[in-house]
Design an enzyme around this catalytic site. Structure first.
Site, PDB file in Angstrom:
ATOM      1  N   ILE A 194     -16.161  56.281 -88.722  1.00 58.88           N
ATOM      2  CA  ILE A 194     -15.929  55.420 -87.553  1.00 58.88           C
ATOM      3  C   ILE A 194     -16.795  54.173 -87.690  1.00 58.88           C
ATOM      4  O   ILE A 194     -18.023  54.252 -87.576  1.00 58.88           O
ATOM      5  CB  ILE A 194     -16.281  56.158 -86.237  1.00 58.88           C
ATOM      6  CG1 ILE A 194     -15.517  57.487 -86.126  1.00 58.88           C
ATOM      7  CG2 ILE A 194     -15.988  55.247 -85.035  1.00 58.88           C
ATOM      8  CD1 ILE A 194     -15.973  58.379 -84.986  1.00 58.88           C
ATOM      9  N   ARG A 195     -16.148  53.048 -87.971  1.00 58.99           N
ATOM     10  CA  ARG A 195     -16.887  51.784 -88.210  1.00 58.99           C
ATOM     11  C   ARG A 195     -18.113  52.062 -89.094  1.00 58.99           C
ATOM     12  O   ARG A 195     -19.240  51.680 -88.779  1.00 58.99           O
ATOM     13  CB  ARG A 195     -17.298  51.129 -86.893  1.00 58.99           C
ATOM     14  CG  ARG A 195     -16.100  50.769 -86.031  1.00 58.99           C
ATOM     15  CD  ARG A 195     -16.527  50.017 -84.800  1.00 58.99           C
ATOM     16  NE  ARG A 195     -17.125  48.758 -85.161  1.00 58.99           N
ATOM     17  CZ  ARG A 195     -18.233  48.247 -84.584  1.00 58.99           C
ATOM     18  NH1 ARG A 195     -18.868  48.916 -83.656  1.00 58.99           N
ATOM     19  NH2 ARG A 195     -18.688  47.088 -84.954  1.00 58.99           N
TER      20      ARG A 195
ATOM     21  N   GLY B 114     -23.556  55.955 -83.442  1.00 59.38           N
ATOM     22  CA  GLY B 114     -23.554  55.169 -82.213  1.00 59.38           C
ATOM     23  C   GLY B 114     -23.538  53.717 -82.631  1.00 59.38           C
ATOM     24  O   GLY B 114     -22.761  53.336 -83.502  1.00 59.38           O
ATOM     25  N   GLU B 115     -24.421  52.946 -82.094  1.00 63.21           N
ATOM     26  CA  GLU B 115     -24.525  51.528 -82.484  1.00 63.21           C
ATOM     27  C   GLU B 115     -25.982  51.273 -82.851  1.00 63.21           C
ATOM     28  O   GLU B 115     -26.875  51.351 -81.997  1.00 63.21           O
ATOM     29  CB  GLU B 115     -24.072  50.660 -81.304  1.00 63.21           C
ATOM     30  CG  GLU B 115     -23.901  49.208 -81.651  1.00 63.21           C
ATOM     31  CD  GLU B 115     -22.902  48.976 -82.785  1.00 63.21           C
ATOM     32  OE1 GLU B 115     -21.831  49.600 -82.792  1.00 63.21           O
ATOM     33  OE2 GLU B 115     -23.206  48.178 -83.675  1.00 63.21           O
ATOM     34  N   SER B 116     -26.214  50.993 -84.151  1.00 58.21           N
ATOM     35  CA  SER B 116     -27.599  50.925 -84.627  1.00 58.21           C
ATOM     36  C   SER B 116     -28.402  49.814 -83.954  1.00 58.21           C
ATOM     37  O   SER B 116     -29.602  49.973 -83.704  1.00 58.21           O
ATOM     38  CB  SER B 116     -27.631  50.791 -86.149  1.00 58.21           C
ATOM     39  OG  SER B 116     -26.924  49.649 -86.546  1.00 58.21           O
TER      40      SER B 116
ATOM     41  N   HIS C 204     -19.202  61.347 -89.873  1.00 57.75           N
ATOM     42  CA  HIS C 204     -19.664  62.109 -88.699  1.00 57.75           C
ATOM     43  C   HIS C 204     -19.450  63.616 -88.897  1.00 57.75           C
ATOM     44  O   HIS C 204     -18.437  64.145 -88.416  1.00 57.75           O
ATOM     45  CB  HIS C 204     -18.916  61.634 -87.454  1.00 57.75           C
ATOM     46  CG  HIS C 204     -19.340  60.289 -86.989  1.00 57.75           C
ATOM     47  ND1 HIS C 204     -20.225  60.110 -85.958  1.00 57.75           N
ATOM     48  CD2 HIS C 204     -19.010  59.053 -87.434  1.00 57.75           C
ATOM     49  CE1 HIS C 204     -20.419  58.812 -85.774  1.00 57.75           C
ATOM     50  NE2 HIS C 204     -19.699  58.149 -86.664  1.00 57.75           N
TER      51      HIS C 204
ATOM     52  N   ARG D 248     -23.630  47.360 -93.120  1.00 57.32           N
ATOM     53  CA  ARG D 248     -23.024  47.771 -91.838  1.00 57.32           C
ATOM     54  C   ARG D 248     -21.531  47.446 -91.817  1.00 57.32           C
ATOM     55  O   ARG D 248     -21.103  46.456 -92.383  1.00 57.32           O
ATOM     56  CB  ARG D 248     -23.713  47.076 -90.670  1.00 57.32           C
ATOM     57  CG  ARG D 248     -25.145  47.523 -90.497  1.00 57.32           C
ATOM     58  CD  ARG D 248     -25.760  46.892 -89.265  1.00 57.32           C
ATOM     59  NE  ARG D 248     -25.025  47.263 -88.074  1.00 57.32           N
ATOM     60  CZ  ARG D 248     -24.937  46.502 -86.984  1.00 57.32           C
ATOM     61  NH1 ARG D 248     -25.528  45.338 -86.937  1.00 57.32           N
ATOM     62  NH2 ARG D 248     -24.266  46.922 -85.945  1.00 57.32           N
TER      63      ARG D 248
ATOM     64  N   CYS E 273     -24.246  57.961 -89.838  1.00 55.99           N
ATOM     65  CA  CYS E 273     -23.624  56.667 -89.517  1.00 55.99           C
ATOM     66  C   CYS E 273     -24.676  55.668 -89.006  1.00 55.99           C
ATOM     67  O   CYS E 273     -25.499  55.235 -89.794  1.00 55.99           O
ATOM     68  CB  CYS E 273     -22.453  56.868 -88.573  1.00 55.99           C
ATOM     69  SG  CYS E 273     -21.256  55.539 -88.730  1.00 55.99           S
TER      70      CYS E 273
ATOM     71  N   GLU F 126     -20.633  65.993 -87.391  1.00 51.46           N
ATOM     72  CA  GLU F 126     -20.688  66.716 -86.117  1.00 51.46           C
ATOM     73  C   GLU F 126     -19.337  66.760 -85.407  1.00 51.46           C
ATOM     74  O   GLU F 126     -19.198  67.462 -84.406  1.00 51.46           O
ATOM     75  CB  GLU F 126     -21.754  66.074 -85.204  1.00 51.46           C
ATOM     76  CG  GLU F 126     -21.374  64.762 -84.542  1.00 51.46           C
ATOM     77  CD  GLU F 126     -21.398  63.536 -85.470  1.00 51.46           C
ATOM     78  OE1 GLU F 126     -21.593  63.706 -86.698  1.00 51.46           O
ATOM     79  OE2 GLU F 126     -21.183  62.418 -84.967  1.00 51.46           O
TER      80      GLU F 126
HETATM   81  N1  GLN Z   1     -21.005  50.331 -86.841  1.00 54.91           N
HETATM   82  C1  GLN Z   1     -22.107  51.026 -86.259  1.00 54.91           C
HETATM   83  C2  GLN Z   1     -23.434  50.287 -86.553  1.00 54.91           C
HETATM   84  O1  GLN Z   1     -23.457  49.362 -87.262  1.00 54.91           O
HETATM   85  C3  GLN Z   1     -22.199  52.464 -86.732  1.00 54.91           C
HETATM   86  C4  GLN Z   1     -20.970  53.210 -86.286  1.00 54.91           C
HETATM   87  C5  GLN Z   1     -21.194  54.672 -86.045  1.00 54.91           C
HETATM   88  O2  GLN Z   1     -22.316  55.163 -85.941  1.00 54.91           O
HETATM   89  N2  GLN Z   1     -20.095  55.392 -85.910  1.00 54.91           N
HETATM   90  O3  GLN Z   1     -24.446  50.657 -86.045  1.00 54.91           O
END
Ligand code: GLN
Length: 189
Positions: A136-137, A52-54, A172, A110, A83, A174
């Site tokens: 993913i990112r 997600g987004e930390s 990921h 990150r 992630c 999952e």
């Molecule tokens: N870029 C996100 C972060 O810094 C992590 C990306 C992800 O969980 N797919 O939190």
């Protein structure tokens, strides 16, 4: 009544792709619970922190009074971070630096592979075969402590690691039909 109860694995469900983790864990043989409160946390044998987004997850953890309970949980029970979840478990986070749960002795950068466009799907050597890994990112694990074992690598850096009861993946697991990584986590319970 069955003699052996299936393990109950929590999936932190504040933000991110927690439902896909639930499906993978159930395929691998666990019961699951979406965790949003300390009461939920008290019920589970282990916890997955999804991608997600930390930064958003951190804010929600503080807002929901879950940061300290999660730190204590990780001192006693297995946690698997993927992630953004891996970023939250690290002892050190860079680009930029941010607070974390200090559960796994590693430094994580990150967005280490660049911007959104730099997400990718690759095949990695794993358990004598191959593993499909969706990035993913994704963060990059730049340093691991002596207690960390590397389970899979991509371009010379660790992408799946374990330290004692904990695991972290920068991809990921999952999002593919393959539940071997989740099965490995369940083997720690
Ligand atoms: N870029 C996100 C972060 O810094 C992590 C990306 C992800 O969980 N797919 O939190």
């Amino acid at each position: 009544m069955s003699a052996t109860r299936k393990k109950l694995v929590g999936v932190l469900a504040l933000q991110g792709d927690f439902e896909a983790h639930q499906r993978a864990l159930e395929t691998a043989g666990a019961d699951t619970l979406q965790v949003r409160t300390t009461e939920d946390l008290d019920r589970v044998d282990a916890l997955v922190i999804p991608g997600g987004e930390s930064t958003t997850m951190l804010k929600l953890l503080v807002y929901m009074d879950l940061l300290e309970p999660l730190r204590s949980f990780a001192e006693a029970k297995p946690v698997f971070g993927t992630c953004a979840g891996a970023i939250l478990l690290a002892t050190e986070v860079t680009h930029p630096s941010q607070e974390s749960l200090q559960a796994i002795d590693m430094t994580v950068e990150r967005n280490g592979y660049g911007r959104q466009i730099d997400s990718r799907v690759v095949m990695l050597p794993f358990q004598g075969g191959e593993l499909e890994a969706v990035f993913i990112r994704a963060p990059i694990i730049r340093r691991t402590g002596p207690g960390v074992t590397v389970l899979a690598e991509y371009q010379g850096t660790p992408v799946l690691i374990e330290q004692g009861r904990h695991m972290a993946a920068t991809f990921h697991p999952e999002l593919t039909g393959d539940s071997r990584v989740h099965a490995l986590f369940l083997s720690k319970l």
